[in-house]
Design a protein around this motif. Structure first.
Motif, short mmCIF file in Angstrom:
data_model
loop_
_atom_site.label_atom_id
_atom_site.label_comp_id
_atom_site.label_asym_id
_atom_site.label_seq_id
_atom_site.Cartn_x
_atom_site.Cartn_y
_atom_site.Cartn_z
N ALA A 1 18.01 63.90 48.01
CA ALA A 1 18.62 65.18 48.38
C ALA A 1 20.09 65.00 48.78
O ALA A 1 20.95 65.80 48.41
CB ALA A 1 17.81 65.82 49.52
N VAL A 2 20.37 63.93 49.51
CA VAL A 2 21.75 63.66 49.92
C VAL A 2 22.60 63.31 48.70
O VAL A 2 23.76 63.73 48.58
CB VAL A 2 21.79 62.52 50.96
CG1 VAL A 2 23.22 62.01 51.17
CG2 VAL A 2 21.20 63.00 52.28
N GLU A 3 22.02 62.55 47.75
CA GLU A 3 22.76 62.20 46.53
C GLU A 3 23.10 63.45 45.73
O GLU A 3 24.21 63.58 45.18
CB GLU A 3 21.95 61.23 45.68
CG GLU A 3 21.85 59.83 46.26
CD GLU A 3 21.00 58.91 45.40
OE1 GLU A 3 20.34 59.43 44.46
OE2 GLU A 3 20.98 57.69 45.67
N ASP A 4 22.17 64.37 45.66
CA ASP A 4 22.40 65.61 44.88
C ASP A 4 23.42 66.51 45.55
O ASP A 4 24.25 67.15 44.89
CB ASP A 4 21.07 66.35 44.69
CG ASP A 4 20.10 65.58 43.82
OD1 ASP A 4 20.55 64.70 43.06
OD2 ASP A 4 18.87 65.83 43.92
N SER A 5 23.36 66.59 46.88
CA SER A 5 24.26 67.51 47.60
C SER A 5 25.59 66.88 47.97
O SER A 5 26.55 67.58 48.29
CB SER A 5 23.56 68.01 48.87
OG SER A 5 23.34 66.91 49.77
N SER A 6 25.63 65.52 47.93
CA SER A 6 26.83 64.78 48.34
C SER A 6 27.25 65.09 49.78
O SER A 6 28.43 65.03 50.13
CB SER A 6 28.02 65.07 47.40
OG SER A 6 27.72 64.63 46.10
N SER B 1 33.97 56.40 46.36
CA SER B 1 35.21 55.63 46.24
C SER B 1 36.38 56.52 46.61
O SER B 1 36.22 57.71 46.88
CB SER B 1 35.37 55.13 44.80
OG SER B 1 35.59 56.22 43.92
N GLY B 2 37.58 55.93 46.61
CA GLY B 2 38.77 56.72 46.91
C GLY B 2 39.02 57.80 45.89
O GLY B 2 39.66 58.81 46.18
N ALA B 3 38.49 57.60 44.65
CA ALA B 3 38.65 58.60 43.60
C ALA B 3 37.48 59.58 43.58
O ALA B 3 37.26 60.28 42.59
CB ALA B 3 38.76 57.91 42.24
N ASP B 4 36.70 59.61 44.67
CA ASP B 4 35.57 60.51 44.84
C ASP B 4 34.43 60.22 43.85
O ASP B 4 33.65 61.10 43.51
CB ASP B 4 36.00 61.98 44.70
CG ASP B 4 35.08 62.92 45.47
OD1 ASP B 4 34.57 62.51 46.52
OD2 ASP B 4 34.87 64.06 44.99
N LYS B 5 34.35 58.99 43.40
CA LYS B 5 33.26 58.59 42.50
C LYS B 5 32.07 58.13 43.34
O LYS B 5 32.23 57.44 44.33
CB LYS B 5 33.72 57.45 41.59
CG LYS B 5 32.64 56.95 40.65
CD LYS B 5 33.15 55.76 39.84
CE LYS B 5 32.03 55.21 38.96
NZ LYS B 5 32.47 54.02 38.18
#
Length: 507
Positions: free
Chosen positions: A416-421, A449-453
């Motif tokens: 759930a956290v992975e899906d919602s970020s 990451s710093g690039a929001d990946k």
């Protein structure tokens, strides 16, 4: 008195025979040199022809090395070696410098002769004949020297004959020397590329410095070399390893000494006599027992032209460092600077990684990190203690295979956290470890990451089982709100407090 017709006719015939003999000799010189495979063969053939034709005990052919201002001769055989002497001293040096041949009937009575060579070799030099070796353009490129004529003494005819032989051989010698120089340059370039390729593949700073110094020492034929890197935090030049230094670490201010002068100016320094230069610090020699004769020091610059260190090479074998040595060292340092910066960056990243791992290991809360594929990558000491499992039973397991049965709810929360970020916190949750129920506070957060990946997830587990049991026990004897206050205040509050109080007594 007039010569008879027979005598007059004999003279031209004698000259023709002498001319034919000389032509045959010169043709033989050309034919034999044509069979030579390299410069060593050509020098040996020329020496043998001269000594046999003129009839001497020994002979040598010296070529000039403009990079060192030395005359060198090669001795072939089982123990091949090279003899070198300054091109301005001795009989050979005088003939080379003046370009005029010399006949010395008594060697020991001539001031130019050096008797030390006889003492070293055990040979007795009686007489010498020496002639300059010229190119077709007239440039003197060496000398031919013969010792001790077997029959009679050296005369002008011998000198003319020697000059004719070496003049005939000069074209072949120059060709072989050019070929040898081309081959040497080619081999140096191949060695250069091989070393750069080897160094570029090394990321660890210590081994990289060792490889660089070994390569420089071998490439420039020197005794030692050291690569200093600038420490911007302390304004010091430092090296952790140095040839001949053992485990000694050297640090010095980046503006002092020869290395400091090169670092601050960004200009190379070539010092033929170290102790004659006021910038040289002899204390290092006294400390290490090494004697520094010559120094070549060049700056190391990065891709934007910033000086990041210096390379210092000590004691060129057989002489002093040449302009060619300086050019080769500059080219080499320009290639290795990228590798150095990569190694420094890798070293910094490794230090940060170690620092972060130390923080994680010292935390009292369990921390588990998962990569983007859902596999567990790290688990700190507190996490291993809470889940009562060694690292090998946790690392590389997926969340589905590690959080099983009654703990499977945590897998759903991670997804759930992975899906919602977005991070999520679960207070007073339940985990079961080896049949024991634990009360925990769980925080799940995404890693980016710093690039929001997306990089994965982090699970932090706080074991509150002991606090919960203590609260339950205390609540039996006091108000639950007071129990919460006591637990929140910590151990010092539980031990009691000293306060002023007023007591009112009444009848």
């Amino acid at each position: 008195m007039l010569d008879s017709p027979e005598v007059g006719a004999a003279r031209p015939r004698g000259k023709r025979r002498q001319s034919a003999k000389m032509s045959a000799l010169l043709l033989d010189v050309s034919n034999q040199l044509a069979r030579a495979n390299n410069l060593n063969d050509a020098l040996r053939i020329m020496r043998d022809i001269a000594t046999t034709t003129i009839g001497t005990e020994r002979g040598s052919v010296f070529l000039n090395d403009p990079s060192t201002n030395e005359l060198y001769s090669r001795i072939s055989g089982r123990f091949a070696r090279e003899i070198r002497l300054l091109n301005s001293i001795g009989v050979a040096g005088t003939v080379f410098a003046t370009g005029i041949g010399a006949i010395i009937p008594d060697a020991y009575s001539d001031d130019r002769f050096n008797p030390n060579i006889d003492q070293q070799t055990g040979f007795k030099t009686r007489s010498i004949i020496c002639a300059p070796l010229r190119t077709m353009k007239g440039e003197v490129i060496g000398v031919a020297q013969l010792l001790n004529k077997i029959v009679g003494t050296f005369d002008e005819a011998d000198l003319v004959l020697l000059e004719a032989i070496i003049s005939q051989a000069s074209v072949s010698l120059e060709s072989f020397r050019t070929i040898e120089n081309i081959e040497r340059t080619r081999q140096q370039e191949l060695d250069f590329l091989a070393v750069v390729s080897e160094i570029s593949s090394e990321l660890k700073l210590g081994p990289l410095l060792q490889k660089i110094m070994s390569a420089i020492t071998r490439m420039l034929d020197a005794d030692r070399s050291t690569l200093f890197i600038n420490d911007e935090k302390t304004n010091e030049l430092y090296t952790e390893v140095g040839q001949g230094l053992g485990a000694t670490s050297i640090r010095l201010p980046n503006h002092l000494g020869i290395a400091g002068a090169v670092f601050t100016s960004g200009q190379s320094v070539n010092i033929p006599h170290a102790y004659a230069d006021l910038r040289f610090n002899p204390s290092f020699d006294r400390k290490t027992g090494f004697f520094t004769r010559s120094i070549l020091c060049v700056p190391v610059t990065n891709k934007v032209g910033k000086v990041i260190g210096v390379t210092q090479v000590l004691n060129k074998r057989g002489g002093t460092f040449s302009a060619d040595d300086e050019a080769r060292l500059k080219a080499f340092t320009s290639q290795i600077s990228i590798g150095l910066e990569n190694a420094k960056l890798f070293d910094d990243v490794q230090n940060i990684k170690n620092y972060n791992e130390s923080i994680l290991e010292s935390m009292t809360n369990g921390v588990i990190t998962l990569n983007e594929d859902g596999k567990i990558v790290t688990c700190n000491a507190a996490g291993r203690r809470i889940f009562k499992a060694p690292a090998e039973a946790i690392i590389d397991k997926t969340a589905e295979t590690f959080f099983v049965e009654e703990n499977s709810w945590l897998v759903e929360k991670i997804k759930a956290v992975e899906d919602s970020s977005a991070s999520d916190v679960f207070m007073d949750a339940q985990l079961t470890v080896e049949g024991e129920r634990l009360s925990v506070n769980v925080t799940v957060m995404p890693l980016k990451s710093g690039a929001d990946k997306k990089l994965g997830s982090l699970v932090m587990v706080e074991d509150i089982s002991n606090e919960k049991r203590m609260k339950s026990t205390m609540s039996r004897y006091m108000d639950p709100a007071l129990a919460d206050q006591l637990l929140a205040s910590g151990a010092e509050f539980l031990g009691g407090q000293s306060v002023e109080a007023t007591i009112l007594f009444s009848d």
